[in-house]
Enzyme design. Sequence first.
Site, PDB file in Angstrom:
ATOM      1  N   CYS A 411       0.810  -1.216   0.000  1.00  8.01           N
ATOM      2  CA  CYS A 411       0.000   0.000   0.000  1.00  8.01           C
ATOM      3  C   CYS A 411       0.843   1.266   0.000  1.00  8.01           C
ATOM      4  O   CYS A 411       0.495   2.259  -0.660  1.00  8.01           O
ATOM      5  CB  CYS A 411      -0.946  -0.001   1.192  1.00  8.01           C
ATOM      6  SG  CYS A 411      -0.115  -0.133   2.796  1.00  8.01           S
ATOM      7  N   HIS A 455      -1.804   0.373   7.029  1.00  8.19           N
ATOM      8  CA  HIS A 455      -2.177   0.804   5.678  1.00  8.19           C
ATOM      9  C   HIS A 455      -1.673   2.228   5.449  1.00  8.19           C
ATOM     10  O   HIS A 455      -1.366   2.956   6.404  1.00  8.19           O
ATOM     11  CB  HIS A 455      -3.703   0.747   5.518  1.00  8.19           C
ATOM     12  CG  HIS A 455      -4.171   0.842   4.107  1.00  8.19           C
ATOM     13  ND1 HIS A 455      -3.740  -0.001   3.112  1.00  8.19           N
ATOM     14  CD2 HIS A 455      -5.043   1.706   3.505  1.00  8.19           C
ATOM     15  CE1 HIS A 455      -4.324   0.313   1.973  1.00  8.19           C
ATOM     16  NE2 HIS A 455      -5.119   1.363   2.182  1.00  8.19           N
ATOM     17  N   ASP A 471      -7.606   6.297  -2.032  1.00  4.28           N
ATOM     18  CA  ASP A 471      -6.831   5.105  -1.693  1.00  4.28           C
ATOM     19  C   ASP A 471      -6.480   4.375  -2.989  1.00  4.28           C
ATOM     20  O   ASP A 471      -7.293   3.613  -3.529  1.00  4.28           O
ATOM     21  CB  ASP A 471      -7.629   4.189  -0.774  1.00  4.28           C
ATOM     22  CG  ASP A 471      -6.769   3.088  -0.168  1.00  4.28           C
ATOM     23  OD1 ASP A 471      -5.634   2.898  -0.642  1.00  4.28           O
ATOM     24  OD2 ASP A 471      -7.223   2.431   0.786  1.00  4.28           O
TER      25      ASP A 471
END
Length: 657
Positions: A411, A455, A471
């Site tokens: 991520c 994350h 995201d």
Amino acid sequence: MKTVNLALFPRLATLKWLLVILILVVLPHLFHLAWWIIPSFFIMLLWRYLIFQQYWSSLSPHSQFGLALLVLLGIFLSYGTWFGRDAGIAFLVVLCGLKWLEMNNSRDAFLLVFLSYFLIITHFLYSQAIITVIYLGVVTWLITATLISLSDNNDKLPTVRRLRLSAILLVQALPLMVVLFLLFPRLAGTLWSLPKDAYSGITGLSDSISLGQVSKLSLSHEVVFRVKFHGKIPPLRSLYWRGPVLWWTNGRDWQSGIQYYKKMNNLDFHPLSEPVNYTVTLEPHNQRWLFALDLPAQAPPDGYLNIDYQVLANSLVHQRLIYSLSSYIRYRANILTHQQHRLGLSLPPGKHPRARILAQQWLQQYRQPQAIIQRALQYFNQESFVYTYTPPLLIADPIDEFLFETRQGFCEHYAAAFTVLMRAAGIPARIVTGYLGGTVNPIGNYLIVRQRDAHAWSEIWLPDQGWIRVDPTAAIAPERIEAGIDIALPDQENLLSGFLTDNSIVIQVLQNLRYRWDIINNAWNQWIVSYNSFRQQQLLGQLGLEDFDWRHITILLALTMILLWIGLAAWILLRQPAIVNDPAQQIYQRFCRKLARRGVHRLPSEGPLTFANRVSTMHPDLAQAINQIIALYLQTRYRSQSQTLAQLRLAVRKFNF
């Protein structure tokens, strides 16, 4: 070298007990201390044990002194100090080993037992888990039994009785322990603090990241915090737990921006949804951030909000912390200062040339920022990007190598690359780190967030919308957002694949056990480990004593202690005679009970002979049998004639009245 006079030592069986408890006390420190500490300790134990067995001779005082200096020097070289948690415990461990090595008499054995009591407490500096408490409780029980054995000079007590007596002593101490735990004044401030190295080895997010750092956290199942919602648990895909916000980059690393720790009283944002109320139980992580659902409406009493809408504690979180918050899942955040605008567009000179060219192409093709954003997400989605927590190493220019060569990342790779592309296209952007989703405990109805859920995502600023969360991981691995990290990982990387996948019943049983164990752990952490002044006031409030401060609590504690001592004294004075363990006396009491069932009761002041004379006068026909029993009893009890014990038992068994 000199020989040892074993006559001055405790019995060999007791020394073996002492050896065992020393091993049990030190064993949990195996992975906490320097590599040579525990082996050196065991060598000392073995050396002295061979001396006890008369295989070796003991060291001279000069040799013992030289060995002590050597281990002290080793501790200093290993830790750079003789102070602190790790160095102090290492010193205590080798001190026990040296004392065992130089032991000359029973007094030294007693000292080792007392050192064991002290050393056992040091394990709580590393863990306060239930398993730790159970283990240390068992070891304390064995230490107390060893102390009883050292005090039993005549070796009258068998092992089972020592263990039983040890358990009785500890159980008798429980009421006092409970009273002190509940009522001992717990001040809001701290009277003392642990050394700095007591918080070493704590993993988690920091205020700076490098590509690959967050992916390493995904390998850990360590609990970061637990969340109890005051209503229905929102969908996991909407649970973005906000942590450090990163602005500055040198092309490889990202760090927090300016005024990071500055307190902001009024933050400009507009909620677009109903508030979500919840309570967080945060594990200690040696940092100042308090994780909150994006976006927090206000800070808890022990914290504040900074300019990045992040909740920070007033001091480092060294202890488990419980706080309640309200947050908005949908919002409009408008703050963008001149310095933030400059940082949100800055890129390191000479870095990411190919990413800059790609962003400029998009800027020429799409004039609207929303179109550029969608084009970047489309780029991640349609090109051959792979979501993995084992990406290849990026050396020269991490962003360009990731975007155009390796295309494998976690991520933080996608968040960093997306942020660079947005800045290169003239859109202010920043990276937000934290946690996404979590695991719902259906039995306890709360959320568990682990390091595995770490994350990173991006936030961009648009003039008419403020800060917007984007995201980019959702473009390449939407299952990570929707279902969590376990689903997003490939089967070969998921530890629950293979055997357990084919056995759904086994999975359900194991998960239920894990959930129930976590409920127990959570309750233990909240009501035992985290029992602080606030919890104490809650308890007093339930007892109708909500106005009590620490002075009143001290008086209450003193009165409770006095009442406990009075109750103990009354119990000792008024309780029934204790059950005796002398076989001869047990048989004699059985004889007295036979007479009592027929109406002949022995007076408390009557000795065996007086009682026998009185009963013989009352029942002359039983005089011979009674006098025989009393004679056998006196011989067995007071002349230590064990051979008459069987005769006494047979005589009482045959006696009929």
